[in-house]
Design a protein around this motif. Sequence first.
Motif, mmCIF file in Angstrom:
data_model
loop_
_atom_site.group_PDB
_atom_site.id
_atom_site.type_symbol
_atom_site.label_atom_id
_atom_site.label_comp_id
_atom_site.label_asym_id
_atom_site.label_seq_id
_atom_site.Cartn_x
_atom_site.Cartn_y
_atom_site.Cartn_z
ATOM 1 N N TRP B 152 70.700 70.354 75.702
ATOM 2 C CA TRP B 152 70.273 70.438 74.311
ATOM 3 C C TRP B 152 70.019 69.072 73.689
ATOM 4 N N PRO C 13 83.662 61.589 54.461
ATOM 5 C CA PRO C 13 82.462 61.552 55.269
ATOM 6 C C PRO C 13 81.389 60.649 54.708
ATOM 7 N N VAL C 40 83.067 61.144 61.542
ATOM 8 C CA VAL C 40 81.680 61.563 61.443
ATOM 9 C C VAL C 40 80.876 60.818 62.496
ATOM 10 N N HIS C 41 81.368 60.929 63.698
ATOM 11 C CA HIS C 41 80.696 60.303 64.823
ATOM 12 C C HIS C 41 79.466 61.128 65.147
ATOM 13 N N ARG C 42 78.296 60.531 64.930
ATOM 14 C CA ARG C 42 77.077 61.311 65.102
ATOM 15 C C ARG C 42 76.447 61.104 66.459
ATOM 16 N N ASN D 19 79.707 65.559 50.901
ATOM 17 C CA ASN D 19 78.947 64.854 51.913
ATOM 18 C C ASN D 19 79.409 65.377 53.257
ATOM 19 N N GLY D 21 78.570 64.340 56.061
ATOM 20 C CA GLY D 21 78.619 63.352 57.122
ATOM 21 C C GLY D 21 77.295 62.666 57.345
ATOM 22 N N GLY D 22 76.703 62.169 56.295
ATOM 23 C CA GLY D 22 75.421 61.498 56.442
ATOM 24 C C GLY D 22 75.578 60.005 56.296
ATOM 25 N N THR D 64 78.119 67.655 60.618
ATOM 26 C CA THR D 64 78.705 67.299 61.908
ATOM 27 C C THR D 64 79.635 68.408 62.372
ATOM 28 N N ARG D 65 79.933 68.354 63.666
ATOM 29 C CA ARG D 65 80.761 69.386 64.268
ATOM 30 C C ARG D 65 82.091 69.550 63.530
ATOM 31 N N GLN D 66 82.691 68.403 63.176
ATOM 32 C CA GLN D 66 84.028 68.471 62.601
ATOM 33 C C GLN D 66 84.009 69.009 61.184
ATOM 34 N N ILE D 67 82.883 68.816 60.472
ATOM 35 C CA ILE D 67 82.915 69.109 59.051
ATOM 36 C C ILE D 67 82.469 70.544 58.767
ATOM 37 N N ARG D 70 85.035 72.992 57.593
ATOM 38 C CA ARG D 70 85.591 72.650 56.279
ATOM 39 C C ARG D 70 84.637 73.018 55.162
ATOM 40 N N TYR D 101 74.514 64.244 69.551
ATOM 41 C CA TYR D 101 75.595 65.105 70.030
ATOM 42 C C TYR D 101 76.663 65.358 68.981
ATOM 43 N N GLY D 102 76.689 64.538 67.923
ATOM 44 C CA GLY D 102 77.684 64.785 66.888
ATOM 45 C C GLY D 102 77.230 65.776 65.848
ATOM 46 N N GLN D 103 75.925 66.050 65.824
ATOM 47 C CA GLN D 103 75.409 66.906 64.760
ATOM 48 C C GLN D 103 75.398 68.344 65.231
#
Lengths: 123, 154, 387, 144
Positions: B152, C13, C40-42, D19, D21-22, D64-67, D70, D101-103
């Motif tokens: 992906w 974030p 917020v590791h993108r 936010n 995570g931008g 993001t995955r973590q947010i 929430r 990969y974080g998004q």
Amino acid sequence: MGLPKFISEALRAVARRPFTLMYPFERREPPEGYRGKQVFDLSKCINCGLCAMDCPAFAIEMVEIGGKKWPKLYMDRCVFCYQCAASCPKNVISSSKLYELAGTSRSNLVISPEPPAMEGGGA
Amino acid sequence: MSAGMGEADFLEALKSKLGDKILRASVMGPRRVAITVKPGDHRIAIEALKAFGGSHVSTITGTDMGESIEIAYHVWCYQAKIEASIKAEVPKSSPSIETISDLIPGSMLYEAEARDLLGIEFKGLPYEGRLILPEDWPEGVYPLRKDWKPDWLR
Amino acid sequence: MTTTDLIIGPQHPALHEPERFVLKLDGEYVVDVVPRIGYVHRGIEKAAELRSYIQDVYLIERICGICNVSHSLVYVQTVEALQGFEIPPRAAYLRTVVHELNRIHSHLLLLGVVGELFGFDTLFMYLWRDRELVMDVVESITGNRLISAFNVLGGVARDVGPSQISEAKRAMEYLRGRMKFYKKVFAEDPTVEKRSKGVGILKPSSALSLCAVGPVIRGSGIKTDLRADDPYAAYGEIPFNVITYDTNDSWARFMVRVDEVFESIGIIEYALDHLPDGPIRARFPRRVREGEAVGRVEAPRGELINHIISKGGDKPYRFKCRTPTLANILAACEMIRGGQIADVPVSLSSIDPCFSCEDRLAIIDVSKGERYSARIRDLMAKYGASR
Amino acid sequence: MGKLATWCRLKSPWILHINAGGCNGCDIEILAALTPRYDVERFGILLKPSPRHADVMVIAGVMTRQIAERVKRIYEQMPEPKFVVAVGACALTGGVFQNCYGQAMRVDQVIPVDVYVPGCPPKPEAIIDGVVKLLGKVGGGGSQ
């Protein structure tokens, strides 16, 4: 302890005209060259696809209309960097000062290509 | 602060200190030099940079080179005004190297970052646990390795 | 003695490097701090390897919205160094101008936020009011208020005309007058003095050993600034001073930023007066030759470094970026350690981690196992009022 | 009663800013809309820190995955009727961060979005315009 420095400043501000811009009743024209909504002049387009290739946000898709590929812009992905305009060899893409682009659906945020009529097919 | 020194003079001076511990040395550009050493010798090299005011680790880059992982310590030498990149290659099958966080404490987070993203083990690193990746990230998956490429991702 | 764990973050974030700090508390005092970042590791470093050099300019620009110019500048400079490419002199000057405008806007933003943290909302509103002028200048030069898309491979994206130059100069002249007033406020106002003097001490020796960067290390009296030590763009030809303060506290770090705004105004005026003629952009190849380069710039928050390895082709093999906030996190821990909990927000904001004021806290009372959330401001109100 | 509540909300929508995570850009512009130049408080728009008090969620940044989890929870905590304004390319689709990969996903895959404000970042005027369009939609579309 001295008098807080801000008192004189705050008093002076009372006498001054408010700084606030009364948007939306009062508008400030964006400066020349503001990167707003894109304008496509497809009569110059040579269907090369360089704009789609260089787009960092994958916002331009080349769609086939009448046997040729034309750029279709998704404004919801677009980051308004205008790399597409810089990459375009024929200056098809130019900027406008339109910035009030909010929409209630993502499907409204698409600039579909309308190729010149002589090509046939049409949008 | 002094006016700094030339890149070639800097390399000369460093060679006289380290001798044949330097495997390769090159000038990358103005105020940039790269030195390759064996893993293990990197601590000696970084110790030697202190004579030029090299106490600032800018960052640590880990790069997956296929068979091996290259670790580059970028050290800014305040007096010499040279950014020296000390490099060492460790095998990818067992990437392990001694920490430099006892020499320069500021390098701790960079080592922890490289451990997270590339799976390099820094022996003696006091920071434990994950620094960057989420807690639920699978064990043993290192996103910056070249062989990690889920379909992906594009 | 029992210590309480207080967890700051990670719910912040707004940062590209949101931190979580686990504070070990003995009553009001912070005994120890453990940082944990990356919420917020993108995955930008990986994404950059999968995109072309041209697309990466805009990807990397968006690592941080506040100092976007610094990010794109260091990236294009590193790629140009990799290729051995010289940009036209006019482009170098224009890059310098926009870079400094970015610095002014970033410093004003932080100083305003600090005002809000002090409970000095008036200062926040006034500073942000005057910041709008800088935004107007940025908008007229780059076409957007914030994300500039100005630095491109081979030069800059657009030229400035005489009307933009005179507008920028007028704004700078006005801003200089305003900054004289704000300097007085920061230097003499009792609120600022009480909240920031002697708070968050970072000794020069620790600043050096923890590899602090930017205004943080200059606030500890160490004279280092990449614009002077490792000049790039047009900085080699423009006179300016490196600002240092030696009181080692949060106040020193704020004053460094106040004074740097004056220097930035001077740099912008000098650069606009001495703008060379000629092209703004040279043609940059799509494929970059093999090799590697390290690029560094002095971003508003400190040293920003990029390391790019190329194996030929149109995509970088490895892109590494270290942002200044990461470098300053250990220094922030050092500042917090030993201080009072009510000083934590001020110490944290003095490294300028974008918006620590909006940081939310999760307080875990270990003995009861209860968990509840609060904003720093609420917490400050609670702790501030009880003394 | 429902009409009255809607009318009240139209006159003074309280905003919760998230936010996801931008890069900060959109957040600064949202904040700028509150500072003297644009001062949205003159419309009765207030920024609220708690989801319990808010009518409108203004969300910016990549999800993001973590947010994601929430944000969903925060949305559920908001009282009905609630509205969401997504600001910026990242919130709409991921913008330049698509396929990092974080998004994880777009905002509208997690919570329903009423108004989309494109731009990177949009001008504060454009964000105000988005909120105004939302109010128009709510007012014109009849009471809930």
